[in-house]
Scaffold this motif. Structure first.
Motif, PDB file in Angstrom:
ATOM      1  N   GLU A  13       0.948  -1.228  -0.186  1.00  0.00           N
ATOM      2  CA  GLU A  13      -0.203   0.101   0.057  1.00  0.00           C
ATOM      3  C   GLU A  13       0.932   1.131  -0.069  1.00  0.00           C
ATOM      4  O   GLU A  13       1.852   1.369   0.798  1.00  0.00           O
ATOM      5  CB  GLU A  13      -0.807   0.051   1.183  1.00  0.00           C
ATOM      6  CG  GLU A  13      -1.660   1.085   1.385  1.00  0.00           C
ATOM      7  CD  GLU A  13      -2.779   0.663   2.457  1.00  0.00           C
ATOM      8  OE1 GLU A  13      -3.067   1.563   3.243  1.00  0.00           O
ATOM      9  OE2 GLU A  13      -2.900  -0.362   3.038  1.00  0.00           O
ATOM     10  N   GLU A  15       0.739   5.481  -0.376  1.00  0.00           N
ATOM     11  CA  GLU A  15       0.152   6.761  -0.232  1.00  0.00           C
ATOM     12  C   GLU A  15       0.554   7.735  -1.392  1.00  0.00           C
ATOM     13  O   GLU A  15       1.983   7.816  -1.437  1.00  0.00           O
ATOM     14  CB  GLU A  15       0.044   7.410   1.128  1.00  0.00           C
ATOM     15  CG  GLU A  15      -0.563   6.612   2.146  1.00  0.00           C
ATOM     16  CD  GLU A  15      -2.176   6.360   1.949  1.00  0.00           C
ATOM     17  OE1 GLU A  15      -2.920   7.250   1.693  1.00  0.00           O
ATOM     18  OE2 GLU A  15      -2.276   5.117   2.075  1.00  0.00           O
ATOM     19  N   THR A  28      -4.561   6.020  -2.634  1.00  0.00           N
ATOM     20  CA  THR A  28      -3.749   4.906  -2.133  1.00  0.00           C
ATOM     21  C   THR A  28      -3.645   4.059  -3.280  1.00  0.00           C
ATOM     22  O   THR A  28      -4.565   3.676  -3.907  1.00  0.00           O
ATOM     23  CB  THR A  28      -4.553   4.185  -0.958  1.00  0.00           C
ATOM     24  OG1 THR A  28      -4.770   5.064   0.107  1.00  0.00           O
ATOM     25  CG2 THR A  28      -3.772   3.076  -0.596  1.00  0.00           C
ATOM     26  N   ARG A  56     -12.425   0.555  -1.021  1.00  0.00           N
ATOM     27  CA  ARG A  56     -11.357  -0.260  -0.681  1.00  0.00           C
ATOM     28  C   ARG A  56     -11.498  -1.739  -0.854  1.00  0.00           C
ATOM     29  O   ARG A  56     -10.564  -2.520  -1.326  1.00  0.00           O
ATOM     30  CB  ARG A  56     -11.037   0.035   0.866  1.00  0.00           C
ATOM     31  CG  ARG A  56      -9.559  -0.767   1.339  1.00  0.00           C
ATOM     32  CD  ARG A  56      -9.188  -0.290   2.492  1.00  0.00           C
ATOM     33  NE  ARG A  56      -7.680  -0.756   2.839  1.00  0.00           N
ATOM     34  CZ  ARG A  56      -6.666  -0.337   2.382  1.00  0.00           C
ATOM     35  NH1 ARG A  56      -6.529   0.932   1.873  1.00  0.00           N
ATOM     36  NH2 ARG A  56      -5.595  -1.000   2.709  1.00  0.00           N
TER      37      ARG A  56
END
Length: 74
Positions: A13, A15, A28, A56
């Motif tokens: 992951e 950012e 993300t 998500r």
């Protein structure tokens, strides 16, 4: 007794921020661990504000299928 399920692939992951129509947007990127070069998609939401976490689950499903996925806050 059912057979144990295989462990879900690990995800990375990251950012990110980027410019959109004069405003900085945050997002993300979800990817399979050790992905290297892979196909990618951007999940674009409908009109109005909305947090990236609303999508998500879908982003994680695409990433587990080998597709690098960007979700972002509008």
């Amino acid at each position: 007794m059912p057979a144990p399920s295989a462990a879900a692939p690990a995800l990375t992951e990251s950012e990110v921020t980027f410019q959109g129509s004069g405003v900085e947007l945050s997002g993300t990127v979800l990817a399979p661990a050790g992905a290297g070069r892979r196909p990618g998609i951007v999940i674009v939401t409908g009109a109005g504000p909305g947090p990236r976490d609303d999508h998500r689950a879908e982003a994680e499903a695409f990433a587990r299928a080998g597709i690098v996925t960007l979700i972002y806050d509008r």
